[in-house]
Design an enzyme around this catalytic site. Structure first.
Site, PDB file in Angstrom:
ATOM      1  N   PRO A  88       0.731  -1.352   0.063  1.00 37.47           N
ATOM      2  CG  PRO A  88      -0.918  -1.706   1.304  1.00 37.47           C
ATOM      3  CD  PRO A  88       0.334  -2.191   0.970  1.00 37.47           C
ATOM      4  CB  CYS A  89       1.588   3.514  -2.760  1.00 35.10           C
ATOM      5  SG  CYS A  89      -0.127   3.581  -3.512  1.00 35.10           S
ATOM      6  CD  GLN A  90      -2.857   3.319   1.516  1.00 32.96           C
ATOM      7  OE1 GLN A  90      -1.978   2.917   1.460  1.00 32.96           O
ATOM      8  NE2 GLN A  90      -4.196   2.853   1.369  1.00 32.96           N
ATOM      9  CB  SER A  93       0.043   8.468  -2.103  1.00 33.14           C
ATOM     10  OG  SER A  93      -0.586   9.043  -3.041  1.00 33.14           O
ATOM     11  CG  ASN A 127       4.483   1.850  -3.735  1.00 29.69           C
ATOM     12  OD1 ASN A 127       4.178   2.985  -3.697  1.00 29.69           O
ATOM     13  ND2 ASN A 127       4.323   0.714  -2.953  1.00 29.69           N
TER      14      ASN A 127
END
Length: 366
Positions: A88-90, A93, A127
């Site tokens: 997960p790239c939150q 990001s 990513n």
């Protein structure tokens, strides 16, 4: 030789979601044996669209679960050739807060720990491109260091999806590690130049209009495929799935109808412009260009011709998911699965080069 009993190289997908990246490997002829995620409906979609695979629900924040992955992988096959994953790239990001200590930034360590135990010959971590530059490149350096420590020669490159036949403006960073190799990974060369990019109309122009109606859960193709891309997407499907329309309020329809093709809320009459602040609000796709990046919110982009948001199937087409890839869950969950995915055609471009490397290192004919 590390081919398993199916005669194919084996793949495990961590943080698999619905499995866009691994579907690219599957379409390239790999045997996707296992996918791990924590989202029930995404895992259901994964399990139905990757051949005879297994989906495993595990929390990858908990590194004790690495042993479960190891045991399950060893039960399925004697050797894992490729480990792929999109942590997960939150945390990395550009869309949200960027904090170096965001715990989601360390989820890639699950891939490091799985790689250390299973020793796949290739790892592919994808990513957001921002991962390469945020915190002055510290994130990228740490990923390199952690995989190099366990024997992988690392390379990284940002790939632009339209260059590989995906009808969507999307950039992704791909880290590729080769176990015990002195050679750098050779990334795929573009297959499409700018004047060859697949446009929105090329991709979805054959699908039903659905303006003002929901349509059926399963639909017929109303026209013949008009482009090579549409033929490719329809190749293994006789029906259309995940293609329910959306009926908007009269106010929303009025606003959409005032936006010309390829423009956004900034093209509205002055008295309406102040109603919108988000930069991509009320964006209508251009029929002659790839779409903007498909997101999980699905509420700011609209069909190039019809006054509605794209359906899940239209979004999936723009992501390069073939029509035989069926998504499970609520409509909102399906949109999320599509938006979170790596375009399968981009995954396939990487997979083709991974296969060449594996064959070379096996002294097989490439």
């Amino acid at each position: 030789m590390t081919l398993n009993k199916t005669g194919k190289y084996t793949v495990i997908d961590l943080f698999c979601g619905a499995g866009g990246l691994s579907r690219g490997f599957f379409d390239a002829g790999f045997n996707v044996v296992l996918g791990i995620d924590f989202d029930d409906k995404a895992l259901e979609s994964f399990s139905h669209n990757h051949g005879n695979t297994k989906a495993l629900k595990l929390d990858l924040f908990n590194f004790e679960n690495i042993d479960i992955i190891y045991e399950e992988a060893k039960r399925i096959t004697s050797k894992i050739d490729v480990l792929v994953g999109g942590p997960p790239c939150q945390g990395f990001s550009l869309a949200g807060k960027r904090e170096a200590d965001d715990e989601r930034n360390t989820l890639y360590l699950a891939m490091v720990k799985v790689a250390e135990k299973l020793k796949p010959r290739v790892i592919v971590l994808e990513n957001v491109p921002g991962m390469l530059t945020l915190y002055n490149g510290a994130a990228k350096d740490r990923i390199f260091e952690d995989f190099e420590r366990i024997g992988y020669n690392m390379s990284v490159k940002v790939l632009y999806a339209p260059d590989y036949g995906v009808p969507q403006i999307r950039k992704r960073a791909f880290f590729v590690g080769l176990l015990g190799s002195d050679e750098p990974f050779e990334f795929p060369l573009p297959s499409h130049s700018e004047n060859m990019y697949i446009s929105c109309e090329d991709a979805i122009g054959d699908l039903p209009a659905l303006e003002g109606i929901y349509g059926d859960e399963v639909q017929d193709y109303e026209t013949r495929a008009k482009t090579d891309y549409q033929k490719e997407m329809r190749k293994n499907s006789k029906k259309i799935y995940n293609n329910l329309g959306t009926i908007h309020s009269e106010k929303t329809i009025k606003m959409i109808s005032l936006v010309p093709e390829g423009k956004n809320y900034k093209s509205l009459p002055e008295e309406y412009r102040g109603m919108y602040k988000y930069n991509e609000a009320l964006t209508r796709y251009s029929s002659s260009k790839p779409s903007l990046t498909i997101n999980t919110g699905h509420r700011s982009h609209f069909h190039y011709k019809h006054n509605r948001i794209p359906t899940v199937r239209e979004s999936a087409r723009l992501q390069s998911f073939p029509d035989d890839f069926i998504f499970y869950g609520t409509k909102t969950e399906q949109y999320k699965q599509v938006g979170n995915a790596v375009p399968p055609k981009l995954g396939r471009a990487i997979a083709n080069e991974v296969e060449k490397y594996l064959k070379r290192s096996n002294n097989e004919k490439v």
